[in-house]
Motif scaffolding. Structure first.
Motif, PDB file in Angstrom:
ATOM      1  N   GLN A   2       4.368  13.315   3.783  1.00 17.08           N
ATOM      2  CA  GLN A   2       3.679  12.446   4.436  1.00 17.08           C
ATOM      3  C   GLN A   2       3.593  11.169   3.871  1.00 17.08           C
ATOM      4  O   GLN A   2       2.951  11.033   2.609  1.00 17.08           O
ATOM      5  CB  GLN A   2       2.055  12.881   4.636  1.00 17.08           C
ATOM      6  CG  GLN A   2       1.593  11.919   5.769  1.00 17.08           C
ATOM      7  CD  GLN A   2      -0.090  12.244   5.795  1.00 17.08           C
ATOM      8  OE1 GLN A   2      -0.753  12.389   4.811  1.00 17.08           O
ATOM      9  NE2 GLN A   2      -0.459  12.487   6.923  1.00 17.08           N
ATOM     10  N   ILE A   3       4.620  10.219   4.160  1.00 19.16           N
ATOM     11  CA  ILE A   3       4.904   9.055   3.415  1.00 19.16           C
ATOM     12  C   ILE A   3       4.086   7.977   4.176  1.00 19.16           C
ATOM     13  O   ILE A   3       4.244   7.673   5.357  1.00 19.16           O
ATOM     14  CB  ILE A   3       6.415   8.670   3.339  1.00 19.16           C
ATOM     15  CG1 ILE A   3       7.083   9.822   2.200  1.00 19.16           C
ATOM     16  CG2 ILE A   3       6.464   7.358   2.760  1.00 19.16           C
ATOM     17  CD1 ILE A   3       8.341   9.579   1.801  1.00 19.16           C
ATOM     18  N   TYR A  14       5.947   1.500   6.629  1.00 21.56           N
ATOM     19  CA  TYR A  14       6.891   2.618   6.694  1.00 21.56           C
ATOM     20  C   TYR A  14       6.030   3.979   6.897  1.00 21.56           C
ATOM     21  O   TYR A  14       5.197   4.137   6.050  1.00 21.56           O
ATOM     22  CB  TYR A  14       7.944   2.570   5.314  1.00 21.56           C
ATOM     23  CG  TYR A  14       8.895   4.010   5.764  1.00 21.56           C
ATOM     24  CD1 TYR A  14       9.766   3.945   6.369  1.00 21.56           C
ATOM     25  CD2 TYR A  14       8.591   4.881   4.632  1.00 21.56           C
ATOM     26  CE1 TYR A  14      10.842   5.018   6.440  1.00 21.56           C
ATOM     27  CE2 TYR A  14       9.447   6.034   4.630  1.00 21.56           C
ATOM     28  CZ  TYR A  14      10.700   6.183   5.745  1.00 21.56           C
ATOM     29  OH  TYR A  14      11.278   7.084   5.561  1.00 21.56           O
ATOM     30  N   LYS A  15       6.265   4.686   7.752  1.00 22.75           N
ATOM     31  CA  LYS A  15       5.667   5.963   7.850  1.00 22.75           C
ATOM     32  C   LYS A  15       6.648   7.089   7.940  1.00 22.75           C
ATOM     33  O   LYS A  15       7.581   6.865   8.695  1.00 22.75           O
ATOM     34  CB  LYS A  15       4.556   6.192   8.999  1.00 22.75           C
ATOM     35  CG  LYS A  15       3.523   5.232   8.987  1.00 22.75           C
ATOM     36  CD  LYS A  15       2.513   4.990  10.115  1.00 22.75           C
ATOM     37  CE  LYS A  15       1.876   6.365  10.428  1.00 22.75           C
ATOM     38  NZ  LYS A  15       0.763   6.455  11.706  1.00 22.75           N
ATOM     39  N   ARG A  41       1.018  -1.023  -0.014  1.00 21.46           N
ATOM     40  CA  ARG A  41      -0.098  -0.135   0.058  1.00 21.46           C
ATOM     41  C   ARG A  41       0.839   1.234   0.109  1.00 21.46           C
ATOM     42  O   ARG A  41       1.667   1.212   0.704  1.00 21.46           O
ATOM     43  CB  ARG A  41      -0.787   0.159   1.111  1.00 21.46           C
ATOM     44  CG  ARG A  41      -1.999   1.213   1.587  1.00 21.46           C
ATOM     45  CD  ARG A  41      -2.823   1.047   2.494  1.00 21.46           C
ATOM     46  NE  ARG A  41      -3.928   1.907   2.322  1.00 21.46           N
ATOM     47  CZ  ARG A  41      -5.029   1.585   1.690  1.00 21.46           C
ATOM     48  NH1 ARG A  41      -5.194   0.398   0.905  1.00 21.46           N
ATOM     49  NH2 ARG A  41      -6.255   2.341   1.616  1.00 21.46           N
ATOM     50  N   VAL A  42       0.765   2.326  -1.016  1.00 22.36           N
ATOM     51  CA  VAL A  42       1.342   3.453  -1.049  1.00 22.36           C
ATOM     52  C   VAL A  42       0.271   4.704  -0.968  1.00 22.36           C
ATOM     53  O   VAL A  42      -0.767   4.951  -1.827  1.00 22.36           O
ATOM     54  CB  VAL A  42       2.244   3.453  -2.115  1.00 22.36           C
ATOM     55  CG1 VAL A  42       2.898   4.960  -2.509  1.00 22.36           C
ATOM     56  CG2 VAL A  42       3.230   2.481  -2.127  1.00 22.36           C
ATOM     57  N   VAL A  99      19.716  11.277  -8.027  1.00 19.70           N
ATOM     58  CA  VAL A  99      18.667  11.710  -6.780  1.00 19.70           C
ATOM     59  C   VAL A  99      19.436  10.971  -5.488  1.00 19.70           C
ATOM     60  O   VAL A  99      19.988   9.945  -5.434  1.00 19.70           O
ATOM     61  CB  VAL A  99      17.474  11.261  -7.080  1.00 19.70           C
ATOM     62  CG1 VAL A  99      16.182  11.659  -5.996  1.00 19.70           C
ATOM     63  CG2 VAL A  99      16.873  11.584  -8.425  1.00 19.70           C
ATOM     64  N   ARG A 100      18.876  11.513  -4.258  1.00 18.95           N
ATOM     65  CA  ARG A 100      19.101  10.773  -3.275  1.00 18.95           C
ATOM     66  C   ARG A 100      17.760  10.820  -2.283  1.00 18.95           C
ATOM     67  O   ARG A 100      18.003  10.635  -0.899  1.00 18.95           O
ATOM     68  CB  ARG A 100      20.221  11.580  -2.413  1.00 18.95           C
ATOM     69  CG  ARG A 100      21.399  11.728  -3.095  1.00 18.95           C
ATOM     70  CD  ARG A 100      22.275  12.455  -1.961  1.00 18.95           C
ATOM     71  NE  ARG A 100      23.597  12.960  -2.609  1.00 18.95           N
ATOM     72  CZ  ARG A 100      24.475  13.525  -1.687  1.00 18.95           C
ATOM     73  NH1 ARG A 100      24.312  13.808  -0.517  1.00 18.95           N
ATOM     74  NH2 ARG A 100      26.005  13.851  -2.520  1.00 18.95           N
ATOM     75  N   GLU A 101      16.858  10.641  -2.819  1.00 23.01           N
ATOM     76  CA  GLU A 101      15.417  10.767  -2.194  1.00 23.01           C
ATOM     77  C   GLU A 101      15.289   9.488  -1.419  1.00 23.01           C
ATOM     78  O   GLU A 101      15.746   8.423  -2.038  1.00 23.01           O
ATOM     79  CB  GLU A 101      14.432  11.191  -3.184  1.00 23.01           C
ATOM     80  CG  GLU A 101      12.956  11.205  -2.408  1.00 23.01           C
ATOM     81  CD  GLU A 101      12.579  11.893  -1.373  1.00 23.01           C
ATOM     82  OE1 GLU A 101      13.479  11.793  -0.301  1.00 23.01           O
ATOM     83  OE2 GLU A 101      11.724  12.722  -1.527  1.00 23.01           O
ATOM     84  N   GLY A 102      14.282   9.524  -0.482  1.00 21.39           N
ATOM     85  CA  GLY A 102      13.869   8.164   0.244  1.00 21.39           C
ATOM     86  C   GLY A 102      12.478   7.829  -0.075  1.00 21.39           C
ATOM     87  O   GLY A 102      12.085   8.500  -1.011  1.00 21.39           O
ATOM     88  N   GLY A 103      12.053   6.813   0.608  1.00 23.03           N
ATOM     89  CA  GLY A 103      10.678   6.517   0.246  1.00 23.03           C
ATOM     90  C   GLY A 103      10.628   5.560  -0.894  1.00 23.03           C
ATOM     91  O   GLY A 103      11.816   5.159  -1.461  1.00 23.03           O
ATOM     92  N   LEU A 104       9.675   5.549  -1.694  1.00 22.01           N
ATOM     93  CA  LEU A 104       9.300   4.824  -2.914  1.00 22.01           C
ATOM     94  C   LEU A 104      10.281   5.005  -3.959  1.00 22.01           C
ATOM     95  O   LEU A 104      10.796   4.160  -4.780  1.00 22.01           O
ATOM     96  CB  LEU A 104       8.046   5.271  -3.415  1.00 22.01           C
ATOM     97  CG  LEU A 104       7.291   4.513  -4.915  1.00 22.01           C
ATOM     98  CD1 LEU A 104       7.059   3.144  -4.357  1.00 22.01           C
ATOM     99  CD2 LEU A 104       6.160   5.437  -5.397  1.00 22.01           C
TER     100      LEU A 104
END
Length: 247
Positions: free
Chosen positions: A95-96, A101-102, A73-74, A192-197
């Motif tokens: 808001q991830i 993961y939150k 779920r995303v 990129v160095r982004e987190g999450g998806l």
């Protein structure tokens, strides 16, 4: 230490922008290894006054489809307030929700005193630092027409608690077909160095219309769990004609 504390502060920059304006809405189908996994939306619903300056409210959301949600779920929400004249952010929130993961994060960018006040602390920032969403829109205003393949455009980016140089590499041109139409595109690769998806394991490639709008048409990246592709399905509120659209 207020925004107005520097009486002698120089005037803020002005960046020409014919790429986007208020009312633009871009809808993408997100595919995960050939499965339709979700929908992503970029939109600029309104102009707010932030620190006494007109600012685009820009939203980015990603939602998994009902059928994919039982696997993973995303529900991700990003919002940034970008100065209309200077194209830098004043505020950012994230808001991830991905699987278990939150992450909730907020930042106020004092672009006059070069300080970020965030949910995780107070940090120095370079002038005109971007967040992960505003950087995307700022890159759309760059004129890549005379760029050689491999040439890099750089900006300063802030993520979590750190500012770093974000390079955007020009990769060439290609005509691609998506549900929204067939477009002549430039291809760029944000480092990129982004987190999450979107924590990139491999290259993140972005196809943007090869014209003044530089509308993102396709995004492709390898992630920890496979390959994610986002393709433009529909658009509205474009600020002018799309010369790069073939049909």
């Amino acid at each position: 230490d207020s925004l107005n504390s520097r009486v002698d502060s120089p005037p803020l920059r002005s960046v020409p922008n014919s790429a986007f304006s208020v009312g633009e809405r871009l809808v993408f189908d997100v595919g995960y290894s050939f499965i339709k996994a979700g929908e992503a939306v970029f939109e600029i619903p309104q102009i707010d006054s932030v620190n006494g300056r007109p600012s685009y409210r820009i939203r980015f959301s990603v939602n998994s489809t009902p059928s994919f949600s039982w696997i993973y779920r995303v529900e991700d929400r990003y919002e940034t307030s970008v100065d209309v004249d200077g194209l830098f952010p004043w505020r950012f929130s994230q808001q991830i929700r991905e699987g278990k993961y939150k992450r909730d994060f907020q930042a106020e960018f004092d672009q006059i005193n070069n300080v970020a006040r965030t949910t995780e602390g107070i940090f120095p920032i370079p002038p005109y630092v971007q967040d992960v969403v505003s950087a995307f829109y700022y890159a759309r205003t760059v004129d890549f027409s005379s760029y050689a393949i491999g040439q890099i455009f750089s900006m300063q980016n802030f993520y979590k608690d750190t500012s770093y140089t974000l390079g955007v590499k020009f990769r060439g041109r290609q005509q691609i077909k998506v549900d929204a139409g067939t477009f002549n595109c430039i291809i760029v690769e944000p480092m990129v160095r982004e987190g999450g998806l979107f924590k990139s394991e491999g290259r993140l490639l972005v196809w943007m219309t090869d014209d003044e709008r530089k509308i993102p048409v396709k995004v492709s990246t390898k992630v920890v769990v496979g390959t994610i592709d986002a393709q433009l399905r529909e658009y509205s509120g474009i600020d002018g004609s799309i010369r790069a659209k073939v049909k």
